[in-house]
Design a protein around this motif. Sequence first.
Motif, PDB file in Angstrom:
ATOM      1  N   CYS A  41     -31.309  67.026   3.459  1.00 17.05           N
ATOM      2  CA  CYS A  41     -30.695  65.960   3.223  1.00 17.05           C
ATOM      3  C   CYS A  41     -29.659  65.644   4.713  1.00 17.05           C
ATOM      4  O   CYS A  41     -29.517  66.554   5.384  1.00 17.05           O
ATOM      5  N   ALA A  42     -29.271  64.532   4.886  1.00 19.63           N
ATOM      6  CA  ALA A  42     -28.702  64.257   6.230  1.00 19.63           C
ATOM      7  C   ALA A  42     -27.319  64.559   6.154  1.00 19.63           C
ATOM      8  O   ALA A  42     -26.839  64.976   7.132  1.00 19.63           O
ATOM      9  N   GLU A  65     -24.895  70.276  12.725  1.00 23.88           N
ATOM     10  CA  GLU A  65     -24.199  69.418  13.890  1.00 23.88           C
ATOM     11  C   GLU A  65     -22.796  69.990  14.035  1.00 23.88           C
ATOM     12  O   GLU A  65     -22.430  70.353  15.234  1.00 23.88           O
ATOM     13  N   LYS A 120     -25.971  67.009  18.544  1.00 21.98           N
ATOM     14  CA  LYS A 120     -26.486  65.850  17.443  1.00 21.98           C
ATOM     15  C   LYS A 120     -27.805  66.462  16.653  1.00 21.98           C
ATOM     16  O   LYS A 120     -28.609  67.075  17.508  1.00 21.98           O
ATOM     17  N   THR A 174     -20.106  59.755   2.997  1.00 19.28           N
ATOM     18  CA  THR A 174     -20.293  59.542   4.231  1.00 19.28           C
ATOM     19  C   THR A 174     -19.387  60.395   5.090  1.00 19.28           C
ATOM     20  O   THR A 174     -18.029  60.394   4.904  1.00 19.28           O
ATOM     21  N   ASP A 209     -30.679  65.036  14.260  1.00 21.91           N
ATOM     22  CA  ASP A 209     -31.469  64.046  13.598  1.00 21.91           C
ATOM     23  C   ASP A 209     -32.243  64.482  12.447  1.00 21.91           C
ATOM     24  O   ASP A 209     -33.090  65.172  12.657  1.00 21.91           O
ATOM     25  N   PHE A 210     -31.825  64.002  11.198  1.00 23.74           N
ATOM     26  CA  PHE A 210     -32.517  64.682  10.073  1.00 23.74           C
ATOM     27  C   PHE A 210     -33.906  64.208   9.851  1.00 23.74           C
ATOM     28  O   PHE A 210     -34.689  64.968   9.551  1.00 23.74           O
ATOM     29  N   ASP A 211     -34.011  62.917  10.198  1.00 24.23           N
ATOM     30  CA  ASP A 211     -35.448  62.321  10.059  1.00 24.23           C
ATOM     31  C   ASP A 211     -36.521  62.734  11.037  1.00 24.23           C
ATOM     32  O   ASP A 211     -37.531  63.217  10.579  1.00 24.23           O
ATOM     33  N   MET A 233     -34.057  71.755   6.321  1.00 23.28           N
ATOM     34  CA  MET A 233     -33.049  70.701   5.967  1.00 23.28           C
ATOM     35  C   MET A 233     -33.619  69.793   4.597  1.00 23.28           C
ATOM     36  O   MET A 233     -34.569  69.440   4.753  1.00 23.28           O
ATOM     37  N   LYS A 283     -35.978  65.977  12.302  1.00 21.49           N
ATOM     38  CA  LYS A 283     -35.667  67.326  12.206  1.00 21.49           C
ATOM     39  C   LYS A 283     -35.414  67.934  13.435  1.00 21.49           C
ATOM     40  O   LYS A 283     -35.749  69.223  13.916  1.00 21.49           O
ATOM     41  N   CYS A 293     -27.101  68.861   5.139  1.00 22.03           N
ATOM     42  CA  CYS A 293     -27.791  69.784   6.019  1.00 22.03           C
ATOM     43  C   CYS A 293     -27.329  69.434   7.655  1.00 22.03           C
ATOM     44  O   CYS A 293     -27.056  70.129   8.405  1.00 22.03           O
ATOM     45  N   ALA A 294     -27.683  68.365   7.705  1.00 21.45           N
ATOM     46  CA  ALA A 294     -27.871  67.973   9.241  1.00 21.45           C
ATOM     47  C   ALA A 294     -26.458  67.814   9.616  1.00 21.45           C
ATOM     48  O   ALA A 294     -25.992  68.316  10.861  1.00 21.45           O
TER      49      ALA A 294
END
Length: 126
Positions: free
Chosen positions: A57-58, A66, A79, A30, A81-83, A55, A85, A61-62
Amino acid sequence: METIKYILSLFIIAMLLTGCKNEIKPEIKTVKVEITKEVDPNVTFAKAEFTVEGMTCAIGCAASIEKRITKMEGVKYAKVDFDRKLAMVEYNKAKVNHTLLEKTVTSITDTYKVTDMKTVDTFSTK
């Protein structure tokens, strides 16, 4: 001869313990990034939203996108947001533009693609 058998036995046991893993579990880390910047009150800021394709993974990648955008001179807020995209960026209009944002993202790796870049008044919340 006994020493060779002993060493060989230890080697075989070590190989069995380390080499017979059938399942590889990814390591989960994390990362929380908080960067504070001084903001000139006379600067005109704009907000942009865009889709980032590629991407996987959060955390890797994200978060790396960021972090890279946040480090850009003239960026006040970023910001990803991976979910969804979705990248949301608030920036100094005199120092940053859509082309520079896109180049920054795609320079991380050639698998990232930026689409649907638009200037917005407020960031979407869905």
